[in-house]
Design an enzyme around this catalytic site. Structure first.
Site, PDB file in Angstrom:
ATOM      1  NE  ARG A 116      -4.169  -1.811   2.172  1.00 48.05           N
ATOM      2  CZ  ARG A 116      -4.282  -3.107   1.961  1.00 48.05           C
ATOM      3  NH1 ARG A 116      -3.182  -3.858   1.902  1.00 48.05           N
ATOM      4  NH2 ARG A 116      -5.462  -3.686   1.802  1.00 48.05           N
ATOM      5  NE  ARG A 170      -5.492 -14.937  -5.718  1.00 52.89           N
ATOM      6  CZ  ARG A 170      -4.603 -14.449  -4.862  1.00 52.89           C
ATOM      7  NH1 ARG A 170      -3.306 -14.547  -5.118  1.00 52.89           N
ATOM      8  NH2 ARG A 170      -5.004 -13.843  -3.756  1.00 52.89           N
ATOM      9  CD  GLU A 206      -3.691 -13.663   4.479  1.00 50.06           C
ATOM     10  OE1 GLU A 206      -2.994 -14.656   4.764  1.00 50.06           O
ATOM     11  OE2 GLU A 206      -3.666 -13.121   3.366  1.00 50.06           O
ATOM     12  NE  ARG A 224      -4.162 -19.085   1.717  1.00 57.76           N
ATOM     13  CZ  ARG A 224      -3.800 -17.862   2.093  1.00 57.76           C
ATOM     14  NH1 ARG A 224      -4.584 -17.168   2.908  1.00 57.76           N
ATOM     15  NH2 ARG A 224      -2.667 -17.342   1.673  1.00 57.76           N
TER      16      ARG A 224
END
Length: 446
Positions: free
Chosen positions: A42, A136, A334, A365
């Site tokens: 960022r 994605r 996460e 995942r």
């Protein structure tokens, strides 16, 4: 259909089997983790279009941030390193090289944060990435940029942005239910749009919302004016979500900045304390932060640890037993791989909910964790919105992280307690922790 890629398929490299070290005694260690990947990328984007030179101290230098720096250079931004620091010479209207090619690897932040920047350059830029990145979600972002005046060919990688040195801006509605990065990708460059931008998320519950808090905080720190509204829509169902962000046009200022430690990367090291009944301190843990990792201490406490803040950092101590947990991880997906690693070691069942979006990460995942930890004898069921884990006897096996850094770290946590675990492609941890194997071994040697 979303595929699960092996490490060699995704990176083009051979696997490097790594015997996961077994903890012969409770872990006692102090660990300094690298800078935040999310914070670094960022900061690089905001510095790229600022008027002047910015220095980023404590910034992460890993595969994902090197990819970001490489794309910024492709877009005509001067990015260099001086010792441990990144130095960015911002330019409000950079010019991309003719037939420029932006290589994004499998870095979601790079693929989603930089197309908007490319619209502000002068030149055509082809964006591409690893095989998994081509799967994605990007279509909502690219469609929104078109509505704001961008010229873009294609909806998935490879796609081409025809930069014209400006973007009209305006209001756009986007469904970011699969990734909050789709909104961040619209916001970070928005002060440079002619009329700024109003972004409305309309869809099911926005995943990983704290990352948008990071984006807003970073924009404000750079001098941007940002308004945020969040309104639930009960008429559309209990998980319906409508949120609005308004960024006024302006010119963000260059500034020096210190990047916080990466709390996501700290998770594996702190989990080592819970798994082994030991004690691990992460140095320089911030007193306050927008990182979703701020939720981590309470999660580890719920699984049997104790947490203590000191002037030196955050300390987690294990009690010698790991307990199951039932938790909604919508805001902090996460953490799911590391919590799954602890859950397979727990003395009671666990339920991790609100993480359906993890099917669209570096790999699927949910499927990968169930498949690979199942090789150890773990009992993991994939549900619509997450995972259910039940206690079961475990044994050694060879595990594939499927080119996913978080999975490789999770396997290492289980390997502290279960003998005979071998991890393929441990080098995939270089996505966020370049020296993970060395740091892991050093933790055990303290």
């Amino acid at each position: 259909m979303v595929s699960i890629l092996t490490g060699s398929e995704a990176t083009g490299t051979q696997s490097d089997p790594w015997p996961a070290p077994l903890a012969r005694q409770p872990v006692e260690a102090v660990v300094a983790v690298p800078g935040s990947k999310s914070g670094t990328n960022r900061a690089l984007v905001l510095a790229a279009l600022a008027n002047g030179t910015s220095r980023l101290r404590g910034a992460l230098r890993s595969r994902d941030t090197l990819l970001m720096a490489g794309v910024l250079r492709t877009l005509g931004i001067e990015v260099s390193t001086e010792g441990p620091d990144w130095v960015v010479h911002g330019h409000p209207t950079p010019s991309a090289a003719p037939t420029a090619r932006a290589e994004c690897g499998n870095a979601g932040t790079v693929a989603r944060f930089t197309p908007a920047l490319a619209t502000l350059t002068r030149g055509d830029v082809v964006f591409d990435g690893d095989a998994r990145m081509r799967e994605r979600p990007l279509t909502p972002l690219l469609g929104a940029l078109r509505e704001l005046g961008a010229e873009i060919d294609g909806d998935r990688m490879p796609f081409t942005v025809h930069g014209r040195g400006r973007l009209r801006g305006g209001e756009v509605i986007v469904d970011a239910s699969h990734s909050s990065q789709l909104v961040s990708g619209l916001l970070l460059a928005s002060p440079h749009y002619d009329t700024g931008v109003t972004v409305v998320h309309r869809g099911s519950r926005l995943p990983s919302a704290p990352y948008l808090d990071m984006t807003v905080a970073d924009l404000r720190a750079a001098g941007a004016t940002v308004e945020v509204d969040a309104v639930c829509s009960p008429a559309a169902g209990p998980v319906a979500d409508t949120r609005r962000w308004r960024v006024e046009p302006g010119r963000p200022t260059a500034a020096d900045r210190t990047i916080e430690p990466d709390m996501n990367s700290a998770a594996a090291f702190l989990a080592a304390a819970v798994a082994t009944g030991g004690r691990v301190m992460i140095s320089d843990w911030p007193e306050s932060t927008e990182q979703p990792g701020r939720l981590l201490p309470d999660l580890l406490v719920a699984m049997g640890g104790t947490a203590r803040r000191t002037s030196a950092g955050l300390e987690i101590t294990g009690a010698g037993a790991v307990h199951g947990i039932d938790v909604d991880l919508s805001d902090f997906g996460e953490a799911a791989p590391i919590l799954t690693a602890l859950a397979v070691l727990a003395d009671s069942p666990s339920r991790l909910r609100g993480i359906a979006h993890l099917r669209l990460q570096e790999t699927d995942r949910l499927a990968a964790l169930a498949l690979e930890l199942g090789r150890l004898g773990a009992r993991i069921t994939v549900a619509d919105d997450g995972l259910a884990i039940s206690p079961a006897p475990l044994h050694g096996a060879r595990l594939d992280p499927h080119a996913d850094h978080r999975l490789a770290m999770a396997y290492a946590v289980v390997g502290l307690v279960v003998p005979g675990i071998v991890i393929d492609d441990i080098a995939t941890t270089g996505k966020t922790v370049p020296d993970f194997p060395e740091m892991w071994t050093a933790m055990l040697d303290q």
